[in-house]
Design a protein around this motif. Structure first.
Motif, PDB file in Angstrom:
ATOM      1  N   HIS A   3       0.856  -1.183   0.000  1.00  0.00           N
ATOM      2  CA  HIS A   3       0.000   0.000   0.000  1.00  0.00           C
ATOM      3  C   HIS A   3       0.895   1.237   0.000  1.00  0.00           C
ATOM      4  O   HIS A   3       1.660   1.445   0.948  1.00  0.00           O
ATOM      5  CB  HIS A   3      -0.914   0.009   1.231  1.00  0.00           C
ATOM      6  N   VAL A   4       0.827   2.032  -1.043  1.00  0.00           N
ATOM      7  CA  VAL A   4       1.593   3.277  -1.111  1.00  0.00           C
ATOM      8  C   VAL A   4       0.852   4.330  -0.285  1.00  0.00           C
ATOM      9  O   VAL A   4      -0.289   4.677  -0.606  1.00  0.00           O
ATOM     10  CB  VAL A   4       1.764   3.755  -2.560  1.00  0.00           C
ATOM     11  N   PRO A   5       1.462   4.839   0.785  1.00  0.00           N
ATOM     12  CA  PRO A   5       0.753   5.795   1.641  1.00  0.00           C
ATOM     13  C   PRO A   5       0.399   7.084   0.900  1.00  0.00           C
ATOM     14  O   PRO A   5       1.169   7.586   0.086  1.00  0.00           O
ATOM     15  CB  PRO A   5       1.763   6.078   2.770  1.00  0.00           C
ATOM     16  N   LEU A   6      -0.780   7.609   1.212  1.00  0.00           N
ATOM     17  CA  LEU A   6      -1.261   8.858   0.634  1.00  0.00           C
ATOM     18  C   LEU A   6      -1.644   9.814   1.754  1.00  0.00           C
ATOM     19  O   LEU A   6      -2.473   9.483   2.600  1.00  0.00           O
ATOM     20  CB  LEU A   6      -2.484   8.610  -0.249  1.00  0.00           C
ATOM     21  N   LEU A   7      -1.016  10.987   1.773  1.00  0.00           N
ATOM     22  CA  LEU A   7      -1.382  12.059   2.696  1.00  0.00           C
ATOM     23  C   LEU A   7      -1.885  13.237   1.876  1.00  0.00           C
ATOM     24  O   LEU A   7      -1.398  13.492   0.765  1.00  0.00           O
ATOM     25  CB  LEU A   7      -0.187  12.491   3.553  1.00  0.00           C
ATOM     26  N   ILE A   8      -2.862  13.935   2.421  1.00  0.00           N
ATOM     27  CA  ILE A   8      -3.448  15.074   1.724  1.00  0.00           C
ATOM     28  C   ILE A   8      -2.976  16.371   2.367  1.00  0.00           C
ATOM     29  O   ILE A   8      -3.127  16.580   3.573  1.00  0.00           O
ATOM     30  CB  ILE A   8      -4.993  15.007   1.762  1.00  0.00           C
ATOM     31  N   GLY A   9      -2.380  17.237   1.540  1.00  0.00           N
ATOM     32  CA  GLY A   9      -1.942  18.544   1.987  1.00  0.00           C
ATOM     33  C   GLY A   9      -2.986  19.582   1.626  1.00  0.00           C
ATOM     34  O   GLY A   9      -3.140  19.925   0.445  1.00  0.00           O
ATOM     35  N   ALA A  10      -3.709  20.062   2.606  1.00  0.00           N
ATOM     36  CA  ALA A  10      -4.787  21.030   2.374  1.00  0.00           C
ATOM     37  C   ALA A  10      -5.219  21.588   3.718  1.00  0.00           C
ATOM     38  O   ALA A  10      -4.894  21.031   4.769  1.00  0.00           O
ATOM     39  CB  ALA A  10      -5.979  20.364   1.684  1.00  0.00           C
ATOM     40  N   GLY A  11      -5.961  22.682   3.676  1.00  0.00           N
ATOM     41  CA  GLY A  11      -6.520  23.228   4.905  1.00  0.00           C
ATOM     42  C   GLY A  11      -7.420  22.204   5.579  1.00  0.00           C
ATOM     43  O   GLY A  11      -8.205  21.517   4.909  1.00  0.00           O
ATOM     44  N   GLY A  12      -7.311  22.109   6.897  1.00  0.00           N
ATOM     45  CA  GLY A  12      -7.978  21.030   7.612  1.00  0.00           C
ATOM     46  C   GLY A  12      -9.414  21.309   7.986  1.00  0.00           C
ATOM     47  O   GLY A  12      -9.819  21.121   9.141  1.00  0.00           O
ATOM     48  N   GLY A  13     -10.210  21.705   7.014  1.00  0.00           N
ATOM     49  CA  GLY A  13     -11.633  21.916   7.262  1.00  0.00           C
ATOM     50  C   GLY A  13     -12.405  20.611   7.236  1.00  0.00           C
ATOM     51  O   GLY A  13     -11.856  19.546   6.954  1.00  0.00           O
ATOM     52  N   PRO A  14     -13.706  20.668   7.520  1.00  0.00           N
ATOM     53  CA  PRO A  14     -14.521  19.448   7.573  1.00  0.00           C
ATOM     54  C   PRO A  14     -14.505  18.634   6.277  1.00  0.00           C
ATOM     55  O   PRO A  14     -14.460  17.400   6.323  1.00  0.00           O
ATOM     56  CB  PRO A  14     -15.930  19.983   7.870  1.00  0.00           C
ATOM     57  N   LYS A  15     -14.545  19.305   5.118  1.00  0.00           N
ATOM     58  CA  LYS A  15     -14.530  18.565   3.850  1.00  0.00           C
ATOM     59  C   LYS A  15     -13.222  17.810   3.658  1.00  0.00           C
ATOM     60  O   LYS A  15     -13.214  16.661   3.182  1.00  0.00           O
ATOM     61  CB  LYS A  15     -14.756  19.520   2.669  1.00  0.00           C
ATOM     62  N   THR A  16     -12.117  18.443   4.035  1.00  0.00           N
ATOM     63  CA  THR A  16     -10.818  17.776   3.906  1.00  0.00           C
ATOM     64  C   THR A  16     -10.726  16.595   4.858  1.00  0.00           C
ATOM     65  O   THR A  16     -10.248  15.513   4.480  1.00  0.00           O
ATOM     66  CB  THR A  16      -9.679  18.772   4.184  1.00  0.00           C
ATOM     67  N   ILE A  17     -11.169  16.779   6.087  1.00  0.00           N
ATOM     68  CA  ILE A  17     -11.136  15.682   7.056  1.00  0.00           C
ATOM     69  C   ILE A  17     -11.985  14.511   6.570  1.00  0.00           C
ATOM     70  O   ILE A  17     -11.585  13.342   6.668  1.00  0.00           O
ATOM     71  CB  ILE A  17     -11.604  16.188   8.434  1.00  0.00           C
ATOM     72  N   GLU A  18     -13.149  14.810   6.032  1.00  0.00           N
ATOM     73  CA  GLU A  18     -14.020  13.753   5.493  1.00  0.00           C
ATOM     74  C   GLU A  18     -13.342  13.027   4.334  1.00  0.00           C
ATOM     75  O   GLU A  18     -13.386  11.793   4.233  1.00  0.00           O
ATOM     76  CB  GLU A  18     -15.347  14.365   5.043  1.00  0.00           C
ATOM     77  N   TRP A  19     -12.691  13.786   3.451  1.00  0.00           N
ATOM     78  CA  TRP A  19     -12.029  13.190   2.282  1.00  0.00           C
ATOM     79  C   TRP A  19     -10.871  12.299   2.724  1.00  0.00           C
ATOM     80  O   TRP A  19     -10.709  11.185   2.225  1.00  0.00           O
ATOM     81  CB  TRP A  19     -11.524  14.293   1.356  1.00  0.00           C
ATOM     82  N   ILE A  20     -10.077  12.781   3.659  1.00  0.00           N
ATOM     83  CA  ILE A  20      -8.947  11.990   4.156  1.00  0.00           C
ATOM     84  C   ILE A  20      -9.440  10.696   4.784  1.00  0.00           C
ATOM     85  O   ILE A  20      -8.908   9.611   4.526  1.00  0.00           O
ATOM     86  CB  ILE A  20      -8.123  12.808   5.169  1.00  0.00           C
ATOM     87  N   THR A  21     -10.464  10.792   5.618  1.00  0.00           N
ATOM     88  CA  THR A  21     -11.000   9.610   6.290  1.00  0.00           C
ATOM     89  C   THR A  21     -11.449   8.560   5.276  1.00  0.00           C
ATOM     90  O   THR A  21     -11.240   7.354   5.471  1.00  0.00           O
ATOM     91  CB  THR A  21     -12.170   9.999   7.204  1.00  0.00           C
ATOM     92  N   ALA A  22     -12.047   9.003   4.188  1.00  0.00           N
ATOM     93  CA  ALA A  22     -12.587   8.073   3.201  1.00  0.00           C
ATOM     94  C   ALA A  22     -11.547   7.545   2.228  1.00  0.00           C
ATOM     95  O   ALA A  22     -11.675   6.419   1.722  1.00  0.00           O
ATOM     96  CB  ALA A  22     -13.709   8.759   2.414  1.00  0.00           C
ATOM     97  N   ASN A  23     -10.474   8.323   1.983  1.00  0.00           N
ATOM     98  CA  ASN A  23      -9.616   7.990   0.841  1.00  0.00           C
ATOM     99  C   ASN A  23      -8.119   7.963   1.110  1.00  0.00           C
ATOM    100  O   ASN A  23      -7.368   7.475   0.257  1.00  0.00           O
ATOM    101  CB  ASN A  23      -9.854   9.007  -0.282  1.00  0.00           C
ATOM    102  N   ALA A  24      -7.658   8.487   2.223  1.00  0.00           N
ATOM    103  CA  ALA A  24      -6.215   8.689   2.414  1.00  0.00           C
ATOM    104  C   ALA A  24      -5.726   8.081   3.722  1.00  0.00           C
ATOM    105  O   ALA A  24      -6.482   7.443   4.461  1.00  0.00           O
ATOM    106  CB  ALA A  24      -5.875  10.177   2.340  1.00  0.00           C
TER     107      ALA A  24
END
Length: 288
Positions: free
Chosen positions: A177-198
């Motif tokens: 599994h190649v790790p994926l981290l998301i670099g973005a402002g930590g608002g609710p949409k980003t947190i939701e996206w990370i939880t689901a995909n990263a």
């Protein structure tokens, strides 16, 4: 606590290979580089740091290709992880990018992770035919498609923005599994996206309320039934004391990323050695 180094690469100063080699020798854990394919001279998109179309650094228009940069770093290192802070996957063809990342992971012995952004520069995205209001969906499809190519013997994908029939693609990454981290402002949409995909989050340099956002990410992670904990890499905007670093670790920061200047090699290597000693990194301490 792990410590990473990000070189905002440009066509001047220290090369990525020299910086990565020196970072590894000094005991740092990860070497990061950014990505911008180009910067349109006329833009409506506001930079998140300046609040308007002005850029805080001319290196935005001078960045080197991240995957070529990391390949040169892989050739002269053996331990340090190789990553991006951040790459813009939606600005590449996903099949070709999957091949590039898998090849880099194969040749580096499984040291690659991907730090990806959604893309603040919507004018840049537009030149790649990425609709700004759908860029999170485009990135999700790219990641899903690349993971299929990385893990399946006969991969296929059918999405709105990415579609290909049953295909063979090797090499597969060394990592399962190649790790994926998301670099973005930590608002609710980003947190939701990370939880689901990263696998985690890279903070922005001007992030506020980090403690609350890390807590929100952990709550979201647990509510989704994900095992373990999310990785959280914090871009250090200021010099931090040992006590501050310990405090960040207690709230769930797993890595601090420190910036490098694009200065001549001897100056950067000296900076890395001094900084590693200040942080008490083992490799730096072992040097007589």
């Amino acid at each position: 606590m792990r410590h990473g180094i990000v070189l905002f690469t440009s066509d001047r100063g220290i090369t990525p290979a020299a910086a990565a080699k020196a970072a590894e020798a000094s005991g740092f854990d990860t070497f990061y580089v950014p990505e911008h394919t180009h910067i349109p001279t006329k833009r409506s998109a506001a930079h998140p740091g300046t609040g308007d179309s002005t850029l805080p650094d001319d290196r935005y228009m001078r960045t080197l290709d991240p995957w070529v940069s990391l390949a040169t770093a892989a050739a002269v290192t053996s331990r340090i992880r190789l990553s991006t802070a951040v790459a813009l996957p939606v600005e590449s063809d996903p099949i070709t990018l999957a091949k590039t990342i898998a090849t880099l992971d194969h040749l580096s012995g499984g040291r690659v992770s991907v730090g990806a952004g959604f893309g603040w520069n919507t004018d840049e995205l537009s030149d790649h035919d990425v609709p700004a209001n759908r860029r999170r969906t485009v990135l999700r499809e790219y990641i899903e498609a690349m993971r299929a190519l990385w893990t399946q013997e006969e991969a296929s994908y059918d999405g709105e923005f990415v579609s290909f029939g049953p295909s063979w693609a090797w090499p597969k990454p060394v990592q399962s599994h190649v790790p994926l981290l998301i670099g973005a402002g930590g608002g609710p949409k980003t947190i939701e996206w990370i939880t689901a995909n990263a696998d985690g989050w890279i903070t922005t340099p001007f992030e506020d309320g980090i403690e609350d956002k890390v807590a929100a990410l952990h709550r979201s992670w647990q509510a989704a039934g994900r095992t373990g904990s999310p990785e959280v890499s914090m871009l250090a905007a200021t010099k931090l004391s040992a006590e501050e670093i310990e405090a960040w670790e207690r709230i769930g920061i797993t890595e601090i990323i420190w910036g490098l200047p694009d200065k001549p090699e001897d100056e950067v290597v000296a900076f890395l050695d001094r900084h590693a000693r200040r942080l008490g990194l083992a490799a730096a301490e072992s040097v007589s």
